[in-house]
Write a protein that holds these residues in place. Structure first.
Motif, PDB file in Angstrom:
ATOM      1  N   LEU A  65      33.105   4.171  59.974  1.00  0.00           N
ATOM      2  CA  LEU A  65      34.200   3.558  60.722  1.00  0.00           C
ATOM      3  C   LEU A  65      35.281   3.149  59.728  1.00  0.00           C
ATOM      4  O   LEU A  65      35.012   2.423  58.768  1.00  0.00           O
ATOM      5  CB  LEU A  65      33.709   2.337  61.497  1.00  0.00           C
ATOM      6  CG  LEU A  65      34.791   1.468  62.166  1.00  0.00           C
ATOM      7  CD1 LEU A  65      35.548   2.252  63.223  1.00  0.00           C
ATOM      8  CD2 LEU A  65      34.174   0.213  62.769  1.00  0.00           C
ATOM      9  N   ILE A  66      36.505   3.625  59.947  1.00  0.00           N
ATOM     10  CA  ILE A  66      37.645   3.284  59.093  1.00  0.00           C
ATOM     11  C   ILE A  66      38.562   2.364  59.887  1.00  0.00           C
ATOM     12  O   ILE A  66      39.044   2.736  60.954  1.00  0.00           O
ATOM     13  CB  ILE A  66      38.400   4.546  58.648  1.00  0.00           C
ATOM     14  CG1 ILE A  66      37.443   5.526  57.954  1.00  0.00           C
ATOM     15  CG2 ILE A  66      39.555   4.186  57.719  1.00  0.00           C
ATOM     16  CD1 ILE A  66      38.069   6.865  57.640  1.00  0.00           C
ATOM     17  N   ARG A  67      38.786   1.180  59.362  1.00  0.00           N
ATOM     18  CA  ARG A  67      39.589   0.173  60.067  1.00  0.00           C
ATOM     19  C   ARG A  67      40.609  -0.436  59.112  1.00  0.00           C
ATOM     20  O   ARG A  67      40.293  -0.711  57.952  1.00  0.00           O
ATOM     21  CB  ARG A  67      38.688  -0.914  60.649  1.00  0.00           C
ATOM     22  CG  ARG A  67      39.434  -2.088  61.263  1.00  0.00           C
ATOM     23  CD  ARG A  67      38.475  -3.030  61.959  1.00  0.00           C
ATOM     24  NE  ARG A  67      37.858  -2.386  63.117  1.00  0.00           N
ATOM     25  CZ  ARG A  67      36.934  -2.965  63.877  1.00  0.00           C
ATOM     26  NH1 ARG A  67      36.511  -4.190  63.577  1.00  0.00           N
ATOM     27  NH2 ARG A  67      36.426  -2.330  64.932  1.00  0.00           N
ATOM     28  N   GLU A  68      41.821  -0.634  59.606  1.00  0.00           N
ATOM     29  CA  GLU A  68      42.868  -1.264  58.789  1.00  0.00           C
ATOM     30  C   GLU A  68      43.131  -2.671  59.300  1.00  0.00           C
ATOM     31  O   GLU A  68      43.453  -2.873  60.480  1.00  0.00           O
ATOM     32  CB  GLU A  68      44.150  -0.439  58.823  1.00  0.00           C
ATOM     33  CG  GLU A  68      45.237  -0.985  57.915  1.00  0.00           C
ATOM     34  CD  GLU A  68      46.423  -0.049  57.755  1.00  0.00           C
ATOM     35  OE1 GLU A  68      47.456  -0.484  57.227  1.00  0.00           O
ATOM     36  OE2 GLU A  68      46.313   1.121  58.170  1.00  0.00           O
ATOM     37  N   GLU A  69      42.990  -3.641  58.412  1.00  0.00           N
ATOM     38  CA  GLU A  69      43.237  -5.039  58.740  1.00  0.00           C
ATOM     39  C   GLU A  69      44.020  -5.693  57.611  1.00  0.00           C
ATOM     40  O   GLU A  69      43.646  -5.573  56.438  1.00  0.00           O
ATOM     41  CB  GLU A  69      41.919  -5.787  58.964  1.00  0.00           C
ATOM     42  CG  GLU A  69      41.181  -5.372  60.214  1.00  0.00           C
ATOM     43  CD  GLU A  69      39.886  -6.144  60.418  1.00  0.00           C
ATOM     44  OE1 GLU A  69      39.504  -6.335  61.577  1.00  0.00           O
ATOM     45  OE2 GLU A  69      39.272  -6.565  59.412  1.00  0.00           O
ATOM     46  N   GLU A  70      45.109  -6.355  57.991  1.00  0.00           N
ATOM     47  CA  GLU A  70      45.949  -7.058  57.022  1.00  0.00           C
ATOM     48  C   GLU A  70      46.392  -6.143  55.888  1.00  0.00           C
ATOM     49  O   GLU A  70      46.411  -6.520  54.713  1.00  0.00           O
ATOM     50  CB  GLU A  70      45.203  -8.277  56.461  1.00  0.00           C
ATOM     51  CG  GLU A  70      44.820  -9.288  57.541  1.00  0.00           C
ATOM     52  CD  GLU A  70      44.056 -10.459  56.974  1.00  0.00           C
ATOM     53  OE1 GLU A  70      43.719 -10.413  55.762  1.00  0.00           O
ATOM     54  OE2 GLU A  70      43.802 -11.413  57.720  1.00  0.00           O
ATOM     55  N   GLY A  71      46.742  -4.914  56.246  1.00  0.00           N
ATOM     56  CA  GLY A  71      47.242  -3.963  55.256  1.00  0.00           C
ATOM     57  C   GLY A  71      46.193  -3.331  54.380  1.00  0.00           C
ATOM     58  O   GLY A  71      46.518  -2.560  53.471  1.00  0.00           O
TER      59      GLY A  71
END
Length: 262
Positions: A190-196
């Motif tokens: 799972l690839i997730r982007e959070e806060e850049g």
């Protein structure tokens, strides 16, 4: 005359090759050996936070429909998306710019990035009341670009739009046609982007750990990659191509030796 003992190693080799070529049931199942259980719901706050380049539907209404109409002139964006059925849709709404603002009629630029829908809703409503533009306004905000991507060993790799802004990992895999028999079920990425920052999370679908995982529910722009298992990797190599030749060659040798010993 009995067959020569030299034939026995060849027979054993043929049996070994046959067994190694058979697909294993282990690793092909979801939640293997999971019994009847009950899991507490994930209490993580799932309300998405607005980010730059998000596309929002913002509808403003009030007791005066004629006055409200002036606030519902949408920015028409040329943003297009492909649904699970491969149909192309054009999104119409307010685009959050690179500075994190949305441009609304009469209200001008308002900071949206970093806020939840509820926070932006309250902000727009307060502006309308404080400027005495509408009486008892009602603001409805929705994400138009809420989507997740499913790639790799699934039946239909695709970008899935999520109108209700809520989807689980299992639902996303189901919409993508489920995993293929060659999928590695114990190491889904799972690839997730959070806060850049991009986070890479490994998930095992063969145990019940998923149901208590904070990643059971997906977020907008999540990417799921299902890697192939060892059987798929080996089948794509030269070994798969040479296996029929090896079997044919061994068969000829066995028959020839058997006739020579009789």
């Amino acid at each position: 005359m009995k067959p020569c003992n030299t034939l026995y190693p060849l027979y054993i080799l043929l049996i070994v090759l046959l067994f190694t070529n058979c697909a294993s049931r282990k690793g092909a199942l979801y939640f293997e050996n999971v019994q009847t259980s009950e899991y507490n719901g994930n209490l993580q706050n799932l309300e998405p936070v607005i980010q730059n380049n998000d596309l929002l539907s913002i509808v403003i209404s009030s007791s005066n429909p004629a006055a409200s109409e002036y606030f519902n002139t949408f920015n028409i964006s040329d943003t297009r998306s492909i649904t699970a059925t491969n149909s192309i849709t054009q999104a119409v709404g307010y685009l959050v710019d690179q500075e994190g603002n949305v441009q609304l009629p009469f209200l001008g630029k308002l900071k949206a990035s970093g806020l939840t829908k509820k926070a932006l809703n309250d902000k727009i409503r307060d502006e309308l009341i404080n400027r005495k533009l509408l009486i008892e306004p009602v603001v409805d905000i929705r994400f138009l670009n809420y989507k997740v991507s499913v790639l790799g060993e699934v039946a239909h790799p695709s970008v899935l739009t999520v109108p209700n802004e809520k989807i689980t990992l299992l639902e996303a895999l189901g919409l993508a046609g489920d995993l293929t028999i060659y999928a590695n079920r114990d190491n889904v990425l799972l690839i997730r982007e959070e806060e850049g920052k991009k986070k890479l999370i490994r998930i095992n679908l063969t145990t019940d750990e998923l149901f208590t995982s904070p990643y059971y529910n997906l977020k907008s722009n999540d990417i799921i990659y299902v890697e192939p298992n060892k059987a798929k990797v080996q089948s794509s190599g030269n070994a798969k191509l040479w296996l029929p030749v090896v079997f044919s060659g061994l068969s000829v040798v066995v028959i020839a030796l058997d006739r020579l010993t009789n």
